[in-house]
Design an enzyme around this catalytic site. Structure first.
Site, PDB file in Angstrom:
ATOM      1  NE  ARG A  98      22.362   9.009 -39.158  1.00 22.85           N
ATOM      2  CZ  ARG A  98      23.145   9.682 -40.203  1.00 22.85           C
ATOM      3  NH1 ARG A  98      24.307   9.515 -40.265  1.00 22.85           N
ATOM      4  NH2 ARG A  98      22.465  10.695 -40.774  1.00 22.85           N
ATOM      5  CE  LYS A 158      30.417  27.342 -45.414  1.00 22.75           C
ATOM      6  NZ  LYS A 158      30.963  26.076 -46.320  1.00 22.75           N
ATOM      7  N   GLY A 206      21.679  16.463 -37.532  1.00 22.23           N
ATOM      8  CA  GLY A 206      22.605  16.137 -36.491  1.00 22.23           C
ATOM      9  C   GLY A 206      22.636  16.992 -35.446  1.00 22.23           C
ATOM     10  N   GLY A 218      20.832  15.713 -44.507  1.00 20.68           N
ATOM     11  CA  GLY A 218      20.573  16.064 -46.077  1.00 20.68           C
ATOM     12  C   GLY A 218      19.359  15.481 -46.860  1.00 20.68           C
TER      13      GLY A 218
HETATM   14  C1  3PG Z   1      24.926  11.725 -43.258  1.00 19.20           C
HETATM   15  O1  3PG Z   1      25.405  11.646 -42.024  1.00 19.20           O
HETATM   16  O2  3PG Z   1      24.616  12.740 -43.789  1.00 19.20           O
HETATM   17  C2  3PG Z   1      24.750  10.466 -44.301  1.00 19.20           C
HETATM   18  O3  3PG Z   1      25.268   9.609 -43.492  1.00 19.20           O
HETATM   19  C3  3PG Z   1      25.514  10.658 -45.412  1.00 19.20           C
HETATM   20  O4  3PG Z   1      26.608  10.861 -45.541  1.00 19.20           O
HETATM   21  P1  3PG Z   1      27.413  11.882 -46.438  1.00 19.20           P
HETATM   22  O5  3PG Z   1      26.928  13.331 -46.316  1.00 19.20           O
HETATM   23  O6  3PG Z   1      28.966  11.844 -46.158  1.00 19.20           O
HETATM   24  O7  3PG Z   1      26.917  11.325 -47.829  1.00 19.20           O
END
Ligand code: 3PG
Ligand code: MG
Length: 394
Positions: free
Chosen positions: A40, A201, A352, A375
């Site tokens: 990132r 999940k 990730g 997400g």
């Molecule tokens: C992530 O790594 O999913 C993003 O940086 C958003 O982080 P969060 O899910 O804690 O909002």
């Protein structure tokens, strides 16, 4: 309405001497205080470099982890400032505050073509609450706002939606733009369109499962999520992780795929063990015996999934097929990663864990797009509006 980009911002009157508040997603994984993956940080460089070359005064902000509105020294962005400075080969000033007089002074001290990183946005509860006072304070540090935080574009927080509502000149950064362009292939896929969804999940992937089951030609499921689908078919799951509250959802999703004439694949064989441990004996089974838990897709399943990858024209992958951090349960994910890499399909991988698997295998350059958003990419491919992107529309 459209989202202005960096080109249009830098053309026109430019940004020389302007305070440009850049929201990046520098939420990097840390282990033992060290940055364990700097993807990132590297992905944020193009936008920052262009703004610095244009002689902007760059005020950079991000969150790190989930400190929930409290100062947590372990989640300070200071180590990120150091890593960023190395990556940019330029000094990165760091301010221990996010807003307030010290931050204002640090911004006022910035020279043209230099950069300041503010402390973790989420040390202040106002960030996630999109509190108007916090958004005002952050916006007051800027003349121009650039959002390059694709990974956080699904969050309606002060730095992603509050600030752009208060600043007249806004733009999307190069990373945000590139993500939107590349992920669009999943909305208008060349067919066959194959989706691999894995992870622990069903609950975490419910929206995307519902959206993709009727749309993807083939939806292949792996990870612990698969055992809830097995349970929904009435098959044995032993002591595997099963979300009993999601069995009905799994049934409904499978029925939706079927009535749309699509294929939903779940594992037909499994690597099982007594518990999740690197040192326990494992076996491959087609029916999970009592007392044993599934921890990876088996070789027959991996072969079938790989064969689908070879036929596909578009592939979307999010979530590992098994507990790939442990070698004994990494084969399924590895086989799928290799098949996606070898396929001539346009491939997009997000999340990730899937990225870590691809990087561990050194296959990154054989994938068309590695998304920096987990997400956010899942919400985008469902066709949902991302608040961080909508807030930039002018
Ligand atoms: C992530 O790594 O999913 C993003 O940086 C958003 O982080 P969060 O899910 O804690 O909002
Ligand atoms: Mg997340």
């Amino acid at each position: 309405m459209g989202v202005p980009n960096l080109d249009s911002l830098l053309a026109g009157s430019g940004v020389r001497g302007q305070r440009v508040l850049v929201r990046s997603d520098l939420n990097v994984p840390l282990s033992g205080g060290q940055i364990s993956d700097d993807t990132r940080i590297r992905a944020s460089l193009p936008t920052l470099t262009r703004l610095l070359e244009a002689q902007a005064r760059v005020v950079l902000c991000s969150h790190l982890g989930r400190p929930k509105g409290k100062i947590d020294p372990e989640l300070s962005l200071r180590p990120v400032a150091e890593a960023l400075s190395k990556a940019l080969s330029a000094p990165v000033h760091f301010c221990e505050h996010t807003i307030g007089p010290e931050a204002e002074q640090a911004v006022a001290d910035l020279a043209d073509g230099s950069l300041l990183l503010l402390e973790n946005l989420r040390f202040d509860a106002g960030e996630e609450a999109n509190d108007p006072e916090f958004a005002d304070a952050l916006a007051s540090l800027s003349d121009v706002y650039v959002n390059d935080a694709f990974g956080t574009a699904h969050r309606a927080h002060a730095s992603t939606t509050g600030v752009p509502a208060r600043v007249e000149r806004v733009a999307s950064g190069d990373l945000l733009q590139a993500e939107l362009v590349h992920l669009r292939v999943a909305l208008e896929p060349e067919r066959p369109f194959l989706c691999f969804l894995g992870g622990a999940k069903v609950t975490d992937k419910l929206g995307v499962l519902e959206a993709l089951a009727p749309r993807a030609d083939v939806l292949a499921i792996g990870g612990a999520m698969a055992y809830t689908f097995l349970a929904a078919r009435g098959e044995a799951t032993g002591s595997s992780l099963v979300e009993s509250a999601r069995i009905e959802d799994a049934r409904r999703i499978e029925a939706a795929a079927k009535s749309a004439g699509r294929k939903l694949l779940i594992p037909t064989d499994h690597v099982v063990a007594e518990k999740l441990d690197a040192n326990v004996p494992t076996q491959t089974v087609t029916e999970i015996p009592d007392g044993l838990m599934g921890l990876d897709i088996g070789p027959e399943t991996a072969g079938a999934y790989a064969a689908e990858a070879a036929k596909a024209r578009t592939i979307l992958w999010n979530g590992p097929m098994g507990v790939f951090e442990i070698d004994a349960f990494a084969q399924g994910t590895q086989r799928v990663a290799e098949a996606v890499a070898a396929s001539s399909a346009t491939s997009v991988v997000g999340g990730g864990d899937s990225l870590a698997a691809i990087n561990k295998l050194g296959l990154g350059d054989q994938i068309n797009h590695l998304s920096t958003g987990g997400g956010a990419s899942l919400e985008f491919v469902q066709g949902l509006e991302l608040p961080g992107v909508a807030a930039l529309e002018r």
